[in-house]
Design an enzyme around this catalytic site. Structure first.
Site, short mmCIF file in Angstrom:
data_model
loop_
_atom_site.label_atom_id
_atom_site.label_comp_id
_atom_site.label_asym_id
_atom_site.label_seq_id
_atom_site.Cartn_x
_atom_site.Cartn_y
_atom_site.Cartn_z
N LYS A 34 0.82 -1.21 0.00
CA LYS A 34 0.00 0.00 0.00
C LYS A 34 0.86 1.26 0.00
CE LYS A 34 -3.66 -2.62 0.35
NZ LYS A 34 -2.99 -3.93 0.26
N GLU A 89 -3.29 7.27 7.45
CA GLU A 89 -4.08 8.10 6.55
C GLU A 89 -5.07 8.95 7.36
OE1 GLU A 89 -4.50 5.41 2.46
OE2 GLU A 89 -6.19 5.58 3.83
N ARG A 120 -6.42 -9.18 -8.40
CA ARG A 120 -7.07 -10.49 -8.55
C ARG A 120 -8.52 -10.29 -8.91
NH1 ARG A 120 -10.26 -10.13 -4.12
NH2 ARG A 120 -9.39 -9.24 -2.22
N HIS A 140 -15.35 -3.28 8.44
CA HIS A 140 -14.45 -3.08 7.29
C HIS A 140 -14.46 -4.26 6.32
CE1 HIS A 140 -13.03 0.36 9.51
NE2 HIS A 140 -12.64 -0.40 10.52
#
Length: 509
Positions: free
Chosen positions: A116, A200, A292, A235
């Site tokens: 990430k 973030e 994917r 999540h």
């Protein structure tokens, strides 16, 4: 085109890939653990190879055993499905070294987008929109505290190698920071064998919208529109739809073009998904890329008419894309529910066990990608996903009505499922109005969506299923009277004649 493909996965996604292969005339190879010896994907395949004990770390995650099965079977390609080894660049590299085609993106693209922080750095350098935060891993708690103070709370701590909600913590104040940091690192280490964390800015009440991309090995890359994935519990996505109620055509094209730019930047081929957060002002930010096939791919297939698994196989075999961007159109509306063996009345606790009755919905516009069957014992060792139930309608109201009907037809006895949860969500006025965000599910659960147990309709359905099962059991236990000296033919004929006689009505009240 390949003559034989090994599917390095299990359950519903393995069956889904095998069905596409069968329609293309490709023979299929299954792999299985001890727990899956009698599983549906094993019975559906043309060949099957045992790869180890029930724990996935000793079977489905063992690269050398998967490749050995490919060698013994003569498979020319391996489709990884999703989960397990699907986003493992070491597996893709090992396939290439073994002379087997990996049905997925290049190793370099997997490594870039799998990190990430590396992906964020590449996008920031290219001037593409990302959520404000760090562009590298954070080495210490003091550094986390300093950066969080500069950005401003609330913030999100995220695992650099993460996904699926693992290693993810929201922090609303400096007092919560230390425990959140330690817990996120611990969870990331356990889930991904990598404790690296980045930070973030937390976006309030965002929508989670992702773009499906598809690229061949000849430089052609397109997008297939969006999927709305805001309905999440802790999540984890639980329900998706396409198109998104939020997007208009102008925003759709801007997000699609950005996703294609990201894919081009990564040197991407095959099927992939670029995920975005969209804030309340309709500004969108890159979240991550999944290298994917996605669990929610059926909704894209239903609205575009493009079979993503077949396209994956064609691209891997070196064929060119059959579509130009201007030829891709979204028609109608599709909704998907992930049917799990879990108890929504008990905090969604997993419910493995024997499926004593299974009745799958059907009819116009209904699709159920399932990996289970009547009499199957759902193992405790794996994710409890039973099937992906998807519907298509000419517009969103029809798709919602069709999904309600399909959920009412769906019957699973012997274990608990989340069917009742979805029935209630689809009746919620905010969902019906399309007024949702990533916190919607957690909010309605906290408000008591499942607190009062079964609704009257759900309670009546449970009683009906129990009564039907009891009657079936009694009928199975009653044996017709047989005369020892009579032949089977005579006995059968006598019973057939007796059954033709009209039954007398009882005079009892």
């Amino acid at each position: 085109m390949f003559g034989k493909v090994l599917i390095a996965n299990r359950g519903e996604i393995a069956v889904r890939v095998m069905r596409a292969c069968r329609e293309m005339g490709i023979r299929t190879v299954a792999v299985y653990s001890d727990a899956d010896r009698k599983a549906l994907h094993v019975r559906y395949a043309d060949e099957a190879y045992h790869v180890g004990p029930s724990p996935s770390t000793k079977s489905y995650l063992r690269i050398e055993r998967i490749l050995d099965a490919a060698r013994r079977s003569g498979a020319e390609a391996i489709h990884p499905g999703y989960g397990f080894l699907a986003e493992n660049p070491d597996f893709a590299r090992a396939c290439s070294e073994a002379g087997v085609v990996f049905v997925g993106p290049p190793v370099a693209a997997m490594e870039l987008m799998g990190s990430k922080t590396a992906a964020r750095r590449a996008l920031i350098k290219a001037g593409l929109p990302v959520v404000p935060g760090t562009d590298d891993i954070i080495e210490s708690l003091s550094e986390v505290r300093r950066i969080a103070g500069e950005i401003g709370y609330p913030v999100m701590l995220k695992a650099s190698a993460g996904g699926g909600g693992k290693g993810l913590r929201r922090v609303d104040s400096s007092a919560e920071l230390e425990s959140a940091y330690r817990n996120a690192r611990s969870e990331a280490q356990n889930a991904f064998n990598d404790a690296a964390i980045y930070l973030e800015k937390y976006i309030e009440s965002p929508r989670h919208v992702e773009i499906q991309i598809l690229g061949d090995q000849h430089g052609h890359l397109i997008h297939l529109g969006e999927r709305e994935c805001s309905l999440q519990r802790r999540h984890q996505k639980v329900m998706e739809e396409s198109p998104s109620p939020l997007l208009d055509e102008e925003l759709r094209q801007r997000m699609g073009a950005t996703a294609v730019r990201i894919g081009t930047l990564a040197g991407y081929t095959n099927a992939g998904t670029v995920e975005f957060l969209v804030d309340q002002n309709r500004r969108f930010y890159f979240l991550e890329m999944n290298t994917r096939l996605q669990v929610e791919h059926p909704v894209t297939e239903l609205v575009t008419g493009i079979d993503l698994v077949k396209e994956q196989l064609r691209i891997a075999a070196g064929e060119r894309l059959a579509w130009k961007q201007e030829e891709v159109h979204m028609r109608g509306w599709a909704v998907e529910c992930r049917i799990y063996a879990e108890d929504p009345g008990n905090n969604f606790f997993p419910s493995p066990g024997l499926i004593t009755r299974l009745a799958v919905p059907s009819g116009p516009g209904v699709r159920d990608d399932s990996g289970v069957s009547d009499g199957w014992t759902v193992p405790i060792e794996y994710d409890p996903l039973l099937s992906k139930l998807a519907v298509w309608g000419k517009d969103r109201p029809e798709a919602i009505a069709r999904m309600r009907r399909a959920l009412d037809e769906y019957e699973v006895a012997g274990i608990e499922t989340n069917l009742s949860f979805f029935r209630r969500v689809l009746q919620h006025p905010e969902f019906v109005a399309g007024c949702i965000d990533t916190g919607f599910i957690d909010k309605v659960l906290a408000e008591g969506l499942m607190a009062d147990g079964d609704s009257p309709d759900e309670a009546a359905e449970r009683v009906a299923v129990l009564v039907a099962a009891l009657q079936a059991s009694r009928a199975a236990s009653v044996q017709p009277l047989r005369i020892a000296s009579a032949s089977a033919w005579k006995t059968s004929g006598r019973e057939a004649l007796l059954n033709r006689w009209p039954k007398r009505e009882s005079s009892l009240p």
